[in-house]
Design a protein around this motif. Sequence first.
Motif, short mmCIF file in Angstrom:
data_model
loop_
_atom_site.label_atom_id
_atom_site.label_comp_id
_atom_site.label_asym_id
_atom_site.label_seq_id
_atom_site.Cartn_x
_atom_site.Cartn_y
_atom_site.Cartn_z
N SER A 266 4.92 -13.44 -2.75
CA SER A 266 4.97 -12.74 -1.46
C SER A 266 5.37 -11.27 -1.60
CB SER A 266 5.95 -13.46 -0.52
OG SER A 266 7.23 -13.56 -1.11
N GLN A 267 5.54 -10.81 -2.83
CA GLN A 267 5.94 -9.42 -3.09
C GLN A 267 4.99 -8.43 -2.39
OE1 GLN A 267 6.90 -8.48 -7.29
NE2 GLN A 267 5.61 -6.68 -7.08
N GLY A 268 5.57 -7.54 -1.58
CA GLY A 268 4.78 -6.50 -0.92
C GLY A 268 4.21 -6.89 0.43
N LEU A 269 4.24 -8.19 0.78
CA LEU A 269 3.74 -8.61 2.09
C LEU A 269 4.72 -8.18 3.18
CD1 LEU A 269 2.46 -12.24 1.32
CD2 LEU A 269 1.12 -10.12 1.40
N SER A 270 4.19 -7.75 4.32
CA SER A 270 5.05 -7.22 5.38
C SER A 270 4.55 -7.63 6.75
CB SER A 270 5.10 -5.69 5.27
OG SER A 270 5.65 -5.13 6.44
N ASP A 271 5.54 -7.86 7.62
CA ASP A 271 5.30 -8.16 9.02
C ASP A 271 4.51 -7.05 9.71
OD1 ASP A 271 5.84 -9.49 11.55
OD2 ASP A 271 7.30 -7.92 11.94
N GLU A 272 4.65 -5.84 9.22
CA GLU A 272 4.03 -4.68 9.87
C GLU A 272 2.57 -4.45 9.44
OE1 GLU A 272 6.65 -1.45 9.08
OE2 GLU A 272 8.26 -2.28 10.32
N GLN A 273 2.13 -5.15 8.40
CA GLN A 273 0.76 -4.95 7.93
C GLN A 273 -0.25 -5.54 8.92
OE1 GLN A 273 1.38 -6.99 4.26
NE2 GLN A 273 1.66 -5.14 3.05
N THR A 274 -1.40 -4.90 9.03
CA THR A 274 -2.50 -5.50 9.78
C THR A 274 -2.96 -6.74 9.00
OG1 THR A 274 -4.21 -4.29 8.59
CG2 THR A 274 -3.25 -3.21 10.55
N ASP A 275 -3.74 -7.60 9.65
CA ASP A 275 -4.25 -8.78 8.96
C ASP A 275 -5.11 -8.39 7.76
OD1 ASP A 275 -2.91 -10.51 10.58
OD2 ASP A 275 -4.63 -11.00 11.85
N ASP A 276 -5.90 -7.33 7.90
CA ASP A 276 -6.73 -6.88 6.79
C ASP A 276 -5.88 -6.43 5.60
OD1 ASP A 276 -9.04 -7.47 8.11
OD2 ASP A 276 -9.50 -5.39 8.69
N GLU A 277 -4.82 -5.66 5.89
CA GLU A 277 -3.92 -5.20 4.82
C GLU A 277 -3.19 -6.37 4.17
OE1 GLU A 277 -2.66 -0.82 6.71
OE2 GLU A 277 -1.56 -2.62 7.29
N PHE A 278 -2.69 -7.26 5.00
CA PHE A 278 -1.96 -8.44 4.53
C PHE A 278 -2.85 -9.31 3.64
CE2 PHE A 278 -0.57 -12.85 5.04
CZ PHE A 278 0.81 -12.78 4.97
N ASN A 279 -4.04 -9.61 4.13
CA ASN A 279 -4.96 -10.47 3.39
C ASN A 279 -5.43 -9.83 2.09
OD1 ASN A 279 -4.80 -12.48 5.34
ND2 ASN A 279 -6.55 -11.69 6.50
N ALA A 280 -5.62 -8.51 2.10
CA ALA A 280 -6.06 -7.81 0.89
C ALA A 280 -4.99 -7.87 -0.19
CB ALA A 280 -6.41 -6.36 1.22
N LEU A 281 -3.73 -7.68 0.20
CA LEU A 281 -2.65 -7.72 -0.79
C LEU A 281 -2.43 -9.14 -1.30
CD1 LEU A 281 -0.49 -6.22 -2.36
CD2 LEU A 281 1.07 -6.53 -0.43
N LEU A 282 -2.48 -10.12 -0.38
CA LEU A 282 -2.32 -11.52 -0.79
C LEU A 282 -3.46 -11.93 -1.73
CD1 LEU A 282 -0.59 -14.07 -0.55
CD2 LEU A 282 -1.93 -14.71 1.48
N ALA A 283 -4.67 -11.45 -1.45
CA ALA A 283 -5.82 -11.76 -2.32
C ALA A 283 -5.59 -11.20 -3.72
CB ALA A 283 -7.10 -11.18 -1.73
N LYS A 284 -5.07 -9.98 -3.78
CA LYS A 284 -4.81 -9.35 -5.08
C LYS A 284 -3.74 -10.13 -5.85
CE LYS A 284 -3.64 -4.79 -6.95
NZ LYS A 284 -3.07 -3.48 -6.64
N SER A 285 -2.69 -10.54 -5.14
CA SER A 285 -1.60 -11.30 -5.77
C SER A 285 -2.08 -12.66 -6.27
CB SER A 285 -0.44 -11.48 -4.80
OG SER A 285 0.16 -10.24 -4.49
N THR A 286 -2.80 -13.38 -5.42
CA THR A 286 -3.24 -14.72 -5.81
C THR A 286 -4.21 -14.65 -6.99
OG1 THR A 286 -4.92 -14.72 -4.07
CG2 THR A 286 -2.88 -15.84 -3.57
N GLN A 287 -5.07 -13.64 -7.00
CA GLN A 287 -6.02 -13.49 -8.11
C GLN A 287 -5.26 -13.23 -9.42
OE1 GLN A 287 -9.36 -13.99 -7.99
NE2 GLN A 287 -9.48 -13.68 -10.21
#
Length: 295
Positions: A266-287
Motif C-alpha cells: 500500500s506504499q504511496g496510496l492516498s485517500d486524496e488520489q483520484t481513482d485513476d491515480e490510485f489505480n495506476a500506482l496500485l497497478a505499478k506496485s502489484t506488477q
Amino acid sequence: MNTKQLERIQHANGFIAALDQSGGSTPKALLQYGIREDRYTNEQEMFTLVHAMRTRIIKSPTFDSRHILGAILFENTMDLTIDGQFTADYLWEQKGIVPFLKIDQGLAEPNNGVQLMKPIPGLDELLKRAVQKNIFGTKMRSLIKEANPGGIHEVVEQQFAFAKQIAGYGLVPIIEPEVDIHSSDKAQSEKILKDELLTHLSTLGKDVKVMLKLSLPAEDNFYSELIQEPHVVRVVALSGGYTQAEANEKLARNHGLIASFSRALSQGLSDEQTDDEFNALLAKSTQAIYEASIT
C-alpha cells in the motif's frame, strides 16, 4: 477445505496481499493513507474508514487474480460487506482471490528475546465463524528479536499448537514467526528458527497442510528446504519494514518464495488520489511485487 483454492495457492503464480492491519496498527495504516487521527473520534469510525480503504484496494481493477493469489483480512473486515457480499465471498466469487483471516490478538510482552502471541480467547468460535464465512486459511504472528534458542522454541511450539487446532476446522494456518529485520543476530535467529520449523513440521499428521510467513532471509534461498517440505503449501515473505523496492529486490533473489506484503503493497496510496491515480500506482506496485514473486 476448498480444493480449487488449495490448488491455486499451492501452484499458481502471484502473491498474497496482507490487508489485515488490526486495532493497534490501524491508525498507522490510515496515516500512511493520508487520513489523520482528527478524521475520526472513536474505534467504530476508524474501522469504517479503514474498511473503505481496503474496499477501494479490493475493488480496484488492478487488484485481480492475474497477480494476486490471496488476501489476508482482519476479523472486522470478514464481517463486513463489499457490494452486498461478505468480503471473503466478494474476493473469491468476483476476483478469484483466496481469503485468509488474521486470528491473533497481538503480541505478549518481550521475554527470552521473543514476543509470543497473546492468548486467543474464543478461538474455536472465531474459527467456526471463519468456516461459515468461507475463509480458506488463517494467519497468526509472533516476533523474534534475538537468537535465543529457548525463546524461538517457545514461539514455534505455540504456533504449531494453534496450527493443529486451526487445521481441525479444515482451515490452512499461516504460521508467521517474524524475525525482526533490525536484529543484530538475524541470520543466527533464522538458523535456529528453520531447525525448529523442520522439527515441528515432522510431527504433523500426513494430511495436515500449513503455510509459513517468514522474514526475507539474510542468506538467499535459505528457506528452500521449507518450500519443499510436504506439509507446506507455500512459503511467503513479509516485508517487515523494508521499502517496497528493498523487499522486492531481496525477494527476487529467493527462488520459490512469494510475497505477502502489507505496508510495501500500500506504499504511496492516498485517500486524496483520484481513482485513476490510485489505480495506476496500485497497478505499478502489484506488477513489481508479482515479478519479484515469480523468480
